[in-house]
Scaffold this motif. Sequence first.
Motif, short mmCIF file in Angstrom:
data_model
loop_
_atom_site.label_atom_id
_atom_site.label_comp_id
_atom_site.label_asym_id
_atom_site.label_seq_id
_atom_site.Cartn_x
_atom_site.Cartn_y
_atom_site.Cartn_z
N GLN A 170 54.38 53.44 27.62
CA GLN A 170 54.29 53.65 29.06
C GLN A 170 53.23 52.76 29.73
N LEU A 171 52.74 51.75 29.03
CA LEU A 171 51.72 50.87 29.60
C LEU A 171 52.17 50.23 30.90
N ASP A 172 53.45 49.88 30.99
CA ASP A 172 53.95 49.22 32.20
C ASP A 172 53.86 50.11 33.43
N THR A 173 53.68 51.42 33.25
CA THR A 173 53.59 52.31 34.41
C THR A 173 52.25 52.22 35.12
N TRP A 174 51.24 51.66 34.44
CA TRP A 174 49.95 51.56 35.11
C TRP A 174 49.30 50.18 35.04
N PHE A 214 37.56 33.98 28.57
CA PHE A 214 36.83 32.91 27.89
C PHE A 214 37.39 31.54 28.24
N ASP A 215 38.60 31.55 28.78
CA ASP A 215 39.31 30.31 29.13
C ASP A 215 39.69 30.41 30.60
N ASP A 216 39.21 29.49 31.41
CA ASP A 216 39.47 29.53 32.84
C ASP A 216 40.96 29.52 33.18
N SER A 217 41.79 28.99 32.30
CA SER A 217 43.22 28.94 32.59
C SER A 217 43.85 30.34 32.58
N HIS A 218 43.20 31.30 31.94
CA HIS A 218 43.70 32.68 31.92
C HIS A 218 43.19 33.49 33.11
N ASP A 219 42.14 33.03 33.76
CA ASP A 219 41.50 33.78 34.86
C ASP A 219 42.21 33.47 36.17
N PRO A 220 42.90 34.47 36.75
CA PRO A 220 43.61 34.22 38.02
C PRO A 220 42.69 34.24 39.24
N GLY A 221 41.40 34.48 39.04
CA GLY A 221 40.46 34.48 40.16
C GLY A 221 39.97 35.87 40.49
N GLU A 222 38.76 35.91 41.07
CA GLU A 222 38.09 37.19 41.32
C GLU A 222 38.91 38.15 42.17
N LYS A 223 39.42 37.71 43.29
CA LYS A 223 40.16 38.61 44.18
C LYS A 223 41.40 39.17 43.49
N ALA A 224 42.14 38.30 42.82
CA ALA A 224 43.36 38.74 42.14
C ALA A 224 43.05 39.73 41.03
N VAL A 225 42.00 39.48 40.27
CA VAL A 225 41.66 40.38 39.17
C VAL A 225 41.16 41.71 39.70
N ARG A 226 40.27 41.69 40.68
CA ARG A 226 39.76 42.95 41.23
C ARG A 226 40.88 43.77 41.87
N ASP A 227 41.77 43.12 42.61
CA ASP A 227 42.91 43.83 43.21
C ASP A 227 43.79 44.43 42.11
N ALA A 228 44.06 43.67 41.07
CA ALA A 228 44.90 44.15 39.97
C ALA A 228 44.25 45.32 39.25
N LEU A 229 42.95 45.24 39.02
CA LEU A 229 42.25 46.34 38.35
C LEU A 229 42.26 47.60 39.21
N ASP A 230 41.97 47.44 40.49
CA ASP A 230 41.98 48.60 41.39
C ASP A 230 43.36 49.24 41.46
N THR A 231 44.40 48.42 41.56
CA THR A 231 45.77 48.93 41.62
C THR A 231 46.14 49.60 40.31
N SER A 232 45.75 49.01 39.19
CA SER A 232 46.05 49.61 37.89
C SER A 232 45.38 50.96 37.73
N LEU A 233 44.13 51.06 38.13
CA LEU A 233 43.43 52.34 38.03
C LEU A 233 44.06 53.38 38.95
N GLN A 234 44.50 52.96 40.11
CA GLN A 234 45.19 53.87 41.03
C GLN A 234 46.51 54.34 40.42
N ARG A 235 47.26 53.43 39.83
CA ARG A 235 48.53 53.78 39.19
C ARG A 235 48.31 54.70 37.99
N LEU A 236 47.24 54.46 37.22
CA LEU A 236 46.92 55.35 36.10
C LEU A 236 46.55 56.74 36.61
#
Length: 137
Positions: A26-30, A102-124
């Motif tokens: 069920q990981l895809d749910t959050w 550890f690799d900048d090519s994996h980092d989508p940027g601060e705003k995108a990551v923070r938004d994704a984390l906040d949304t994921s925590l909300q979905r969880l």
Amino acid sequence: MTEYERSRTMSAQPEHVFDQAADVGQLDTWLPEALHVEAGDLPAVTVHEDRTDEDTSALLRARREQMRLEWGTRDQGGYTGWLQVAGLGGDVSEVTVHLSFFDDSHDPGEKAVRDALDTSLQRLEERVRLRVGHEGG
């Protein structure tokens, strides 16, 4: 290396929160909607990222005794992360998610990551609320 961390308080016992977070099927749910996890022979998993349309070999370990999930890329070592559930007393828990790139090519940027984390925590939190509410009545 770039690191991000977000936390959210949830109205549920830590065991309930952890069980919902650690349910591999069920990981895809959050998780962020752009990530899809396919379990292999655990701890091996494959993560498909819509943003890059690539599959990445990763590891996912659930440590229930510590209320902790840990993950990271297997071959290239581009990123790691963890989710920690802590009881705050009664039926209240705090969930913290931490990502290290550890690799900048994996980092989508601060705003995108923070938004994704906040949304994921909300979905969880929504998943936990629905599941705990269903079990209680």
